[in-house]
Write a protein that holds these residues in place. Structure first.
Motif, PDB file in Angstrom:
ATOM      1  N   TYR A 160     -28.740  61.509  -1.227  1.00 48.96           N
ATOM      2  CA  TYR A 160     -27.905  61.411  -0.026  1.00 48.96           C
ATOM      3  C   TYR A 160     -27.973  62.702   0.773  1.00 48.96           C
ATOM      4  CZ  TYR A 160     -25.456  57.234  -1.733  1.00 48.96           C
ATOM      5  OH  TYR A 160     -25.140  55.970  -2.159  1.00 48.96           O
ATOM      6  N   TYR A 194     -30.241  55.117  -7.946  1.00 46.77           N
ATOM      7  CA  TYR A 194     -30.269  56.507  -8.399  1.00 46.77           C
ATOM      8  C   TYR A 194     -29.538  56.651  -9.722  1.00 46.77           C
ATOM      9  CZ  TYR A 194     -25.805  56.465  -5.752  1.00 46.77           C
ATOM     10  OH  TYR A 194     -24.574  56.164  -5.238  1.00 46.77           O
ATOM     11  N   ARG A 215     -27.473  53.557 -11.117  1.00 47.31           N
ATOM     12  CA  ARG A 215     -26.880  52.631 -10.154  1.00 47.31           C
ATOM     13  C   ARG A 215     -27.998  51.855  -9.486  1.00 47.31           C
ATOM     14  NH1 ARG A 215     -22.540  52.942  -6.159  1.00 47.31           N
ATOM     15  NH2 ARG A 215     -22.543  50.873  -7.037  1.00 47.31           N
ATOM     16  N   HIS A 218     -27.990  50.344  -3.192  1.00 52.98           N
ATOM     17  CA  HIS A 218     -26.810  49.799  -2.501  1.00 52.98           C
ATOM     18  C   HIS A 218     -26.595  50.540  -1.197  1.00 52.98           C
ATOM     19  CE1 HIS A 218     -25.579  53.228  -4.922  1.00 52.98           C
ATOM     20  NE2 HIS A 218     -24.753  53.481  -3.948  1.00 52.98           N
ATOM     21  N   HIS A 220     -23.263  51.769   1.260  1.00 53.95           N
ATOM     22  CA  HIS A 220     -21.797  51.893   1.323  1.00 53.95           C
ATOM     23  C   HIS A 220     -21.275  51.623   2.734  1.00 53.95           C
ATOM     24  CE1 HIS A 220     -21.339  54.213  -2.524  1.00 53.95           C
ATOM     25  NE2 HIS A 220     -22.552  54.621  -2.243  1.00 53.95           N
TER      26      HIS A 220
END
Ligand code: FE
Length: 306
Positions: A160, A194, A215, A218, A220
């Protein structure tokens, strides 16, 4: 309780240590501290935790504290908070819109507010283009005017922006203004899943209990609009091998929209692209806000670009 913890000596110690026999302080805090201490005492006694184990555990907690934001989802606590919020809404008879799911620790406030249709990646990641669009509606299916779709996701390395300093600030983070018809659209790249940082305290803890820290891919979202309950949610990228094996327990069946792979030359050219891309359509349904506070994002401390 065990024989030792239910003894009058230990019960009196718990009362004193939590300040219950003192005049000052906050009553609710005292009760919570007492309960946590009592559970800890009982755990120590029940499992015959040695002095060495206790002090090493305390040190592990102290050293691991910078990753507590990952411990919360990884240990299911963040999922538990969602289960409670859902149950409270159900008990209050509140109708639910799109299901909530965990925020996680990687949101950064203050992302640029942009028009629907904007590109939100800076082009530095050559992952497959993703076009995502849909409509923000109320429970009756009417478009919600004035909605903002605040989106953030990882790149193809699972990193990120802001936390990964090799990316530009706010890369793959935007607040998208939906139109008066509630419609929103953005262009980005398909994110990857990740894992928790290798060797970090979360990783060590999960390994100790025989779990992985991965995870599935996805995206958010915070979705908000005047008069409507603030929504914190995610969608999963269908087909990810960890789709139903998320270390953070955030996957919900209603949040796995189909991913259409667009290979037709007409569709590619219409988007001004020169390679196949992925397209996701997903509508958000917002519940009405019972009170004004429900419209706002929680006050959880969050990062902000300096
Ligand atoms: Fe995430």
């Amino acid at each position: 309780m065990t024989a030792i913890t239910e003894s009058s000596e230990v019960q009196a110690l718990l009362d004193k240590a939590s300040g219950l026999d003192a005049a000052g302080g906050d009553q609710r805090t005292k009760q919570i501290v007492r309960k946590i201490l009592a559970d800890l005492f009982e755990t120590i006694d029940r499992f015959d935790v040695s002095e060495d184990e206790f002090w090493h555990a305390l040190n592990f907690l102290a050293a691991g504290a910078p990753e507590f934001g990952l411990w919360a989802p990884g240990l299911g606590v963040e999922r538990f908070l969602d289960i409670r919020a859902d149950e409270k809404a159900r008990a209050a008879g509140e109708a639910q819109g799109t299901p909530r799911t965990i925020e996680g620790p990687l949101y950064v406030g203050g992302a640029p507010l942009v028009e629907s249709g904007s590109r939100i990646d800076d082009g530095s990641d050559v992952g497959e283009v993703l076009v995502m669009h849909g409509q923000v509606r109320d429970l009756a299916g009417r478009p919600v005017a004035g909605a903002v779709v605040d989106v953030w996701h990882a790149n193809t390395k699972g990193n990120y922006s802001y936390f990964d300093k090799t990316q530009s600030d706010y890369n793959m983070r935007r607040r998208i203004k939906a139109g008066d018809d509630g419609r929103y659209e953005f262009r980005s790249i398909v994110p990857s899943g990740y894992a928790v940082p290798p060797g970090g305290s979360t990783d060590q803890l999960l390994q100790a209990v025989g779990r992985h820290g991965k995870r599935p891919a996805h995206i958010h979202f915070f979705v908000s609009a005047p008069g409507h309950k603030h929504l914190t949610t995610q969608i999963n990228i269908d087909g990810d091998p960890y789709l139903r094996d998320d270390f953070a327990y955030a996957t919900r069946e209603e949040l796995i929209p189909p991913v259409a792979r667009r290979t037709e030359p007409d569709a590619i050219h219409a988007r001004g692209l020169n390679a196949p891309f992925s397209e996701i359509e997903f509508d958000f349904t917002l519940a009405p806000a019972a009170k004004q506070a429900d419209e706002a994002l929680s006050t959880r401390p969050r990062a902000l670009v300096a």
